[in-house]
Design a protein around this motif. Structure first.
Motif, PDB file in Angstrom:
ATOM      1  N   GLU A  62       0.861  -1.186   0.000  1.00  0.00           N
ATOM      2  CA  GLU A  62       0.000   0.000   0.000  1.00  0.00           C
ATOM      3  C   GLU A  62       0.894   1.233   0.000  1.00  0.00           C
ATOM      4  N   ASP A  63       0.673   2.147  -0.961  1.00  0.00           N
ATOM      5  CA  ASP A  63       1.556   3.318  -1.044  1.00  0.00           C
ATOM      6  C   ASP A  63       1.006   4.534  -0.304  1.00  0.00           C
ATOM      7  N   ARG A 123      -3.291   0.591  -7.394  1.00  0.00           N
ATOM      8  CA  ARG A 123      -2.518   1.652  -8.055  1.00  0.00           C
ATOM      9  C   ARG A 123      -1.298   2.004  -7.219  1.00  0.00           C
ATOM     10  N   ASP A 181      -2.866  -3.234  -2.711  1.00  0.00           N
ATOM     11  CA  ASP A 181      -3.379  -2.033  -3.367  1.00  0.00           C
ATOM     12  C   ASP A 181      -3.240  -2.222  -4.874  1.00  0.00           C
TER      13      ASP A 181
HETATM   14 CA    CA Z   1      -2.422   3.479  -4.258  1.00  0.00          CA
END
Ligand code: CA
Length: 229
Positions: A7-8, A53, A51
């Motif tokens: 997860e970014d 993206r 996630d």
């Molecule tokens: Ca993301």
């Protein structure tokens, strides 16, 4: 139970790490596809939260590559609520389930448990020591045939000790397991948690003990220790 959260978004990643570790899941974090591949190649996970993206690529492509490399770890995709295409592509790529953002943590955990409970996914989810069984998915503890209800901190401490399988667990590691990062740490909480846990286990007839390794930590042993010890 070891989980990789890919997860970014920093705040969401932080919430996942804090809350999952508070629930007793050992959780690693990757903020991009490259880091996720590196962790998946070196560690063994029971579940991946993914996630879609990510800054250096797509979580769906990462998942496709994982499956192509025969990394069969269960994956729950975390797509944005408005992206039906991501969900369809993710399930096509081999995701076990998805939970759209924003989600309530309770919902995510319920899906995690459902995925982990599926047939063929159930290996090594039950820890045993003496006559104690700990189901790391349902968080149920049995002594012999009897179910024993334990408080959250007692459960977390017991799971850490049982995972170590007789090896010493440091004081720091046990404190990590029983506290969330946001809780104030008080010096005697670990001792009182372990002493309550010992008393409960002794009262239920558990054939294990929790030994103090002075200055180092604690370990679970095959012979009961006195609650007062
Ligand atoms: Ca993301």
């Amino acid at each position: 139970m070891r989980i990789l959260a890919v997860e970014d978004e920093p705040e969401l990643a932080r919430l996942l790490l804090v809350n999952l570790s508070r629930m007793g899941f050992a959780t690693d974090h990757a903020a991009c596809v490259e880091d996720a591949h590196a962790l998946l190649d070196t560690c063994s996970y029971d579940l991946v939260l993914l996630d879609v993206r990510l800054p250096d690529g797509s979580g769906v492509d990462l998942l496709r590559q994982m499956r192509a490399r025969r990394q069969e770890v269960p994956v729950i995709l975390l797509p944005a609520a408005d992206s039906v295409d991501d969900r369809v592509a993710g399930l096509g790529a081999g995701a076990d389930d998805y939970v759209t953002k924003p989600f309530a943590l309770e919902e995510l955990v319920a899906r995690m448990r459902a995925v982990l409970r599926r047939p063929g996914r159930a290996l090594s989810l039950t820890l045993t020591a003496g006559n104690i069984c700990f189901n790391s998915v349902t968080r149920e503890v049995c002594v012999g045939d009897r179910h024993v209800a334990l408080a959250r901190r007692e459960l977390a401490a017991l799971e850490s000790l049982m995972r170590a399988d007789g090896r010493v667990v440091t004081r720091e590691a046990l404190e990590e397991a029983i506290y969330g990062l946001e809780e104030d740490r008080q010096s005697n909480v670990l001792e009182s948690t372990l002493s309550r846990l010992r008393r409960r286990l002794e009262a239920e007839g558990a054939k294990v003990g929790i030994r103090v390794m002075r200055g180092v930590g604690y370990r679970i042993t095959a012979e009961p220790t006195r609650a007062a010890a």
